[in-house]
Design a protein around this motif. Structure first.
Motif, PDB file in Angstrom:
ATOM      1  N   LYS A 218       0.836  -1.210   0.000  1.00  0.00           N
ATOM      2  CA  LYS A 218       0.000   0.000   0.000  1.00  0.00           C
ATOM      3  C   LYS A 218       0.866   1.253   0.000  1.00  0.00           C
ATOM      4  O   LYS A 218       0.591   2.215  -0.731  1.00  0.00           O
ATOM      5  N   ALA A 219       1.932   1.225   0.789  1.00  0.00           N
ATOM      6  CA  ALA A 219       2.785   2.408   0.920  1.00  0.00           C
ATOM      7  C   ALA A 219       3.466   2.771  -0.399  1.00  0.00           C
ATOM      8  O   ALA A 219       3.609   3.962  -0.721  1.00  0.00           O
ATOM      9  N   VAL A 220       3.871   1.762  -1.169  1.00  0.00           N
ATOM     10  CA  VAL A 220       4.579   2.064  -2.421  1.00  0.00           C
ATOM     11  C   VAL A 220       3.628   2.341  -3.576  1.00  0.00           C
ATOM     12  O   VAL A 220       4.068   2.652  -4.691  1.00  0.00           O
ATOM     13  N   GLY A 221       2.317   2.220  -3.350  1.00  0.00           N
ATOM     14  CA  GLY A 221       1.366   2.662  -4.356  1.00  0.00           C
ATOM     15  C   GLY A 221       0.445   1.634  -4.948  1.00  0.00           C
ATOM     16  O   GLY A 221      -0.341   1.941  -5.856  1.00  0.00           O
ATOM     17  N   PHE A 222       0.470   0.372  -4.455  1.00  0.00           N
ATOM     18  CA  PHE A 222      -0.411  -0.652  -5.022  1.00  0.00           C
ATOM     19  C   PHE A 222      -1.865  -0.344  -4.662  1.00  0.00           C
ATOM     20  O   PHE A 222      -2.181  -0.011  -3.525  1.00  0.00           O
ATOM     21  N   ASP A 223      -2.744  -0.467  -5.648  1.00  0.00           N
ATOM     22  CA  ASP A 223      -4.161  -0.145  -5.487  1.00  0.00           C
ATOM     23  C   ASP A 223      -4.944  -1.414  -5.168  1.00  0.00           C
ATOM     24  O   ASP A 223      -5.194  -2.235  -6.047  1.00  0.00           O
ATOM     25  N   PHE A 224      -5.361  -1.564  -3.919  1.00  0.00           N
ATOM     26  CA  PHE A 224      -6.069  -2.782  -3.516  1.00  0.00           C
ATOM     27  C   PHE A 224      -7.529  -2.784  -3.960  1.00  0.00           C
ATOM     28  O   PHE A 224      -8.210  -3.798  -3.797  1.00  0.00           O
ATOM     29  N   ASN A 225      -7.983  -1.707  -4.520  1.00  0.00           N
ATOM     30  CA  ASN A 225      -9.305  -1.722  -5.132  1.00  0.00           C
ATOM     31  C   ASN A 225      -9.269  -2.441  -6.482  1.00  0.00           C
ATOM     32  O   ASN A 225     -10.307  -2.805  -7.026  1.00  0.00           O
ATOM     33  N   HIS A 226      -8.052  -2.638  -6.991  1.00  0.00           N
ATOM     34  CA  HIS A 226      -7.868  -3.318  -8.274  1.00  0.00           C
ATOM     35  C   HIS A 226      -6.803  -4.402  -8.169  1.00  0.00           C
ATOM     36  O   HIS A 226      -6.064  -4.658  -9.136  1.00  0.00           O
ATOM     37  N   GLY A 227      -6.726  -5.072  -7.025  1.00  0.00           N
ATOM     38  CA  GLY A 227      -5.740  -6.143  -6.895  1.00  0.00           C
ATOM     39  C   GLY A 227      -5.754  -6.760  -5.512  1.00  0.00           C
ATOM     40  O   GLY A 227      -6.372  -6.234  -4.588  1.00  0.00           O
ATOM     41  N   ARG A 228      -5.037  -7.892  -5.370  1.00  0.00           N
ATOM     42  CA  ARG A 228      -4.963  -8.584  -4.089  1.00  0.00           C
ATOM     43  C   ARG A 228      -3.723  -9.464  -4.050  1.00  0.00           C
ATOM     44  O   ARG A 228      -3.054  -9.687  -5.075  1.00  0.00           O
ATOM     45  N   LEU A 229      -3.426  -9.981  -2.846  1.00  0.00           N
ATOM     46  CA  LEU A 229      -2.264 -10.831  -2.610  1.00  0.00           C
ATOM     47  C   LEU A 229      -2.726 -12.183  -2.095  1.00  0.00           C
ATOM     48  O   LEU A 229      -3.531 -12.256  -1.166  1.00  0.00           O
ATOM     49  N   ASP A 230      -2.205 -13.271  -2.705  1.00  0.00           N
ATOM     50  CA  ASP A 230      -2.537 -14.631  -2.283  1.00  0.00           C
ATOM     51  C   ASP A 230      -1.273 -15.468  -2.156  1.00  0.00           C
ATOM     52  O   ASP A 230      -0.156 -14.945  -2.242  1.00  0.00           O
ATOM     53  N   ILE A 231      -1.441 -16.771  -1.975  1.00  0.00           N
ATOM     54  CA  ILE A 231      -0.333 -17.716  -1.820  1.00  0.00           C
ATOM     55  C   ILE A 231      -0.358 -18.706  -2.979  1.00  0.00           C
ATOM     56  O   ILE A 231      -1.417 -19.165  -3.397  1.00  0.00           O
ATOM     57  N   SER A 232       0.823 -19.049  -3.498  1.00  0.00           N
ATOM     58  CA  SER A 232       0.923 -20.082  -4.534  1.00  0.00           C
ATOM     59  C   SER A 232       2.256 -20.814  -4.392  1.00  0.00           C
ATOM     60  O   SER A 232       3.119 -20.409  -3.606  1.00  0.00           O
ATOM     61  N   HIS A 233       2.439 -21.872  -5.179  1.00  0.00           N
ATOM     62  CA  HIS A 233       3.691 -22.634  -5.132  1.00  0.00           C
ATOM     63  C   HIS A 233       4.868 -21.791  -5.598  1.00  0.00           C
ATOM     64  O   HIS A 233       5.993 -21.962  -5.129  1.00  0.00           O
ATOM     65  N   HIS A 234       4.626 -20.918  -6.568  1.00  0.00           N
ATOM     66  CA  HIS A 234       5.681 -20.083  -7.148  1.00  0.00           C
ATOM     67  C   HIS A 234       5.154 -18.657  -7.233  1.00  0.00           C
ATOM     68  O   HIS A 234       4.074 -18.441  -7.764  1.00  0.00           O
ATOM     69  N   PRO A 235       5.866 -17.665  -6.689  1.00  0.00           N
ATOM     70  CA  PRO A 235       5.361 -16.291  -6.717  1.00  0.00           C
ATOM     71  C   PRO A 235       5.124 -15.808  -8.145  1.00  0.00           C
ATOM     72  O   PRO A 235       5.918 -16.091  -9.048  1.00  0.00           O
ATOM     73  N   PHE A 236       4.047 -15.076  -8.349  1.00  0.00           N
ATOM     74  CA  PHE A 236       3.800 -14.494  -9.662  1.00  0.00           C
ATOM     75  C   PHE A 236       2.872 -13.306  -9.531  1.00  0.00           C
ATOM     76  O   PHE A 236       2.246 -13.075  -8.502  1.00  0.00           O
ATOM     77  N   CYS A 237       2.804 -12.540 -10.624  1.00  0.00           N
ATOM     78  CA  CYS A 237       1.835 -11.454 -10.754  1.00  0.00           C
ATOM     79  C   CYS A 237       1.015 -11.761 -11.993  1.00  0.00           C
ATOM     80  O   CYS A 237       1.566 -11.878 -13.093  1.00  0.00           O
ATOM     81  N   GLY A 238      -0.290 -11.930 -11.825  1.00  0.00           N
ATOM     82  CA  GLY A 238      -1.157 -12.286 -12.942  1.00  0.00           C
ATOM     83  C   GLY A 238      -2.417 -11.453 -12.936  1.00  0.00           C
ATOM     84  O   GLY A 238      -2.461 -10.349 -12.400  1.00  0.00           O
ATOM     85  N   GLY A 239      -3.461 -12.018 -13.509  1.00  0.00           N
ATOM     86  CA  GLY A 239      -4.708 -11.287 -13.606  1.00  0.00           C
ATOM     87  C   GLY A 239      -4.696 -10.315 -14.763  1.00  0.00           C
ATOM     88  O   GLY A 239      -4.050 -10.541 -15.791  1.00  0.00           O
ATOM     89  N   VAL A 240      -5.387  -9.201 -14.602  1.00  0.00           N
ATOM     90  CA  VAL A 240      -5.503  -8.168 -15.633  1.00  0.00           C
ATOM     91  C   VAL A 240      -5.304  -6.810 -14.969  1.00  0.00           C
ATOM     92  O   VAL A 240      -5.368  -6.703 -13.738  1.00  0.00           O
ATOM     93  N   PRO A 241      -5.050  -5.745 -15.735  1.00  0.00           N
ATOM     94  CA  PRO A 241      -4.747  -4.448 -15.119  1.00  0.00           C
ATOM     95  C   PRO A 241      -5.790  -3.938 -14.132  1.00  0.00           C
ATOM     96  O   PRO A 241      -5.442  -3.263 -13.163  1.00  0.00           O
TER      97      PRO A 241
END
Length: 495
Positions: A218-241
């Protein structure tokens, strides 16, 4: 008007891309193991449908006619980028795409279960199938694009990059790093002799680690109204803008590998969230390849989040949430600036990391050309690992060629983007430092507004309207120059 036809098609393709992205995220994050077979079938069907829609023969006529219409600059860039992507799509049949997506998903699912068991034997048949399909894809693309098979694969991830130039840059970097890393280790030993590294007392509860990660995102600017953080076997960033999905993985005995991974993926997420939204269905408004994407994740992680000023702002939050009593900024830097030869790429420091990438770059070229059989990957991996990092992976497949998700999922040609991105990030930071002399002070206050505005103006808003080299030239004043990365490493790691 043919441009209007292309515009409508792009909206339909964006919708299918959205569906595929979310099914992929769910498959990695939430799907029960038993759902794998039908999920692979469903995703392969959707991929085939999207491919058929995007590669229909009449689209070539639309493109040709649109090129002759009166269009503004943004529309012309959209047509040019759609033409490039159309040519790349038509290299493959929808039948092949469906077959390949199915095989990739099944291999990735198998990899998840067999990596922990160090089971190369049972993994090999599926991996051999993936390599065979990758070679077929490379040949099909090479014929149409008039490139070498491996360059045709690199083109899918970093348009315009060629293996000859990458190989030249990597050869010089490999020589530099093989001499630099021993120097950095010696300098680190001298620092630690004067100021021993302070161990952080665990365990660190996962919910507290996540709370810290969310706070810093949040501090560095991530917009949680358009994203979220979960757990997976391998870290990644996916989804859509408009719905960015990031993942990490946690260990309770330490917290930095997960936290730095979160900040790395946040760099990807910021790029996606700040791409132009009004015309997001145009291919020219999407991210400009994976080297550009990695430059943004590594800018966030390496150029910002491992700086002393970052920890002046972040450490009080870490003390409060994790209970790091008595820990100083110097203590934290001893951990985030460590140099250590290790097996795992995603856990590697920024000095040794490029050697992991170069190793994979060299191996996957031989896999695609057929010079190397899939069954012989572990042996060559071990030879190169010993040469570059002085470590043996003989019999250790889970920390060797089975450690990454990329090859099981068929992503050949992706790895060079990581180190090209690191070089770009160092050069971008030098440009930021010139434009914003007080940038370090801003970071120390936890104020990333000015830095993010620079990134939005010079990188994020450009999307794919320009080539990667042109974006770099306009943003930094010169073409990609490895000296910035080498200077950065020397300044950070040598006394």
């Amino acid at each position: 008007m043919s441009f209007a036809e292309l515009d409508h098609l792009c909206r339909r393709l964006e919708a299918l891309d959205h569906a595929q992205a979310m099914l992929g995220v769910d498959e990695a994050v939430n799907m029960p193991e038993g759902g794998g077979e039908k999920r692979a079938d469903a995703m392969s069907v959707i991929a085939s449908m999207a491919h058929e829609l995007a590669s229909a023969p009449h689209i070539a006529d639309w493109i040709a006619k649109a090129e002759g219409e009166e269009l503004d600059g943004a529309q012309r860039a959209a047509v040019a980028e759609f033409k490039r992507s159309y040519i790349n799509r038509t290299c493959l049949s929808s039948e092949f795409v469906g077959r390949q997506v199915n095989a990739r998903l099944r291999c990735e699912q198998l990899w998840r279960s067999l990596r922990a068991k160090n089971d190369w034997t049972d993994f090999l048949p599926s991996f051999e199938n993936i390599v065979s399909l990758a070679r077929e894809e490379a040949e099909r693309r090479a014929e149409v694009l008039k490139l070498s098979p491996y360059d045709a694969m690199v083109e899918q991830f970093d348009p315009g990059s060629r293996s000859a130039e990458i190989g030249r840059v990597f050869a010089d970097l490999k020589t530099f790093l093989k001499g630099f890393i021993p120097e950095a280790l010696e300098a680190q030993a001298r620092r630690r002799a004067k100021h021993p590294v302070k161990a952080f007392d665990g365990p660190f509860a996962i919910e507290k680690q996540k709370a810290l990660g969310l706070e810093l995102m949040k501090a560095v600017g991530f917009d949680f109204n358009h994203g979220r953080l979960d757990i997976s076997h391998h870290p990644f960033c996916g989804g859509v803008p408009t719905d960015v999905r990031m993942t990490t993985r946690y260990r309770t005995d330490e917290f930095l590998s997960s936290l730095m991974g979160i900040l790395h993926e946040t760099g990807h997420g910021l790029y996606e969230q700040n791409l132009p939204h009004d015309l997001s269905h145009w291919p020219s408004m999407k991210a400009r390849g994976m080297a550009a994407h990695e430059s943004q994740s590594l800018f966030q992680e390496m150029q910002l989040s491992r700086r002393p000023e970052f920890w002046e702002f972040a450490l009080p939050k870490a003390r409060e949430i994790l209970g790091l009593d008595g820990v100083t900024v110097a203590d934290m830097l001893a951990h985030v600036h460590r140099v250590e030869r290790g097996f795992i790429r995603v856990d590697a420091d920024e000095a040794t990391y490029p050697l992991h990438v170069i190793l994979r770059f060299e191996i996957e070229q031989e896999l695609i050309t057929g010079k190397l059989a899939a069954k012989d990957v572990p042996e060559l991996w071990n030879v190169k690992m010993q040469d570059y990092l002085g470590l043996s992976t003989a019999g250790n497949y889970k920390d060797g060629p089975m450690q990454d998700v990329h090859w099981p999922s068929g992503a050949f040609g992706y790895f060079p983007s990581y180190t090209l991105g690191a070089m770009m990030a160092a050069q971008q930071w030098a440009a930021v430092a010139r434009a914003l002399p007080d940038a370090p002070a801003q970071i120390a206050r936890g104020d990333f507004t000015g830095i993010n505005q620079w990134r939005k103006e010079h990188i994020w808003s450009k999307a794919s309207m320009l080539s990667t080299p042109e974006i770099m030239r306009q943003a930094t004043g010169e073409a990609l120059n490895a000296k910035y990365f080498e200077t950065h490493l020397k300044e950070r790691y040598l006394d």
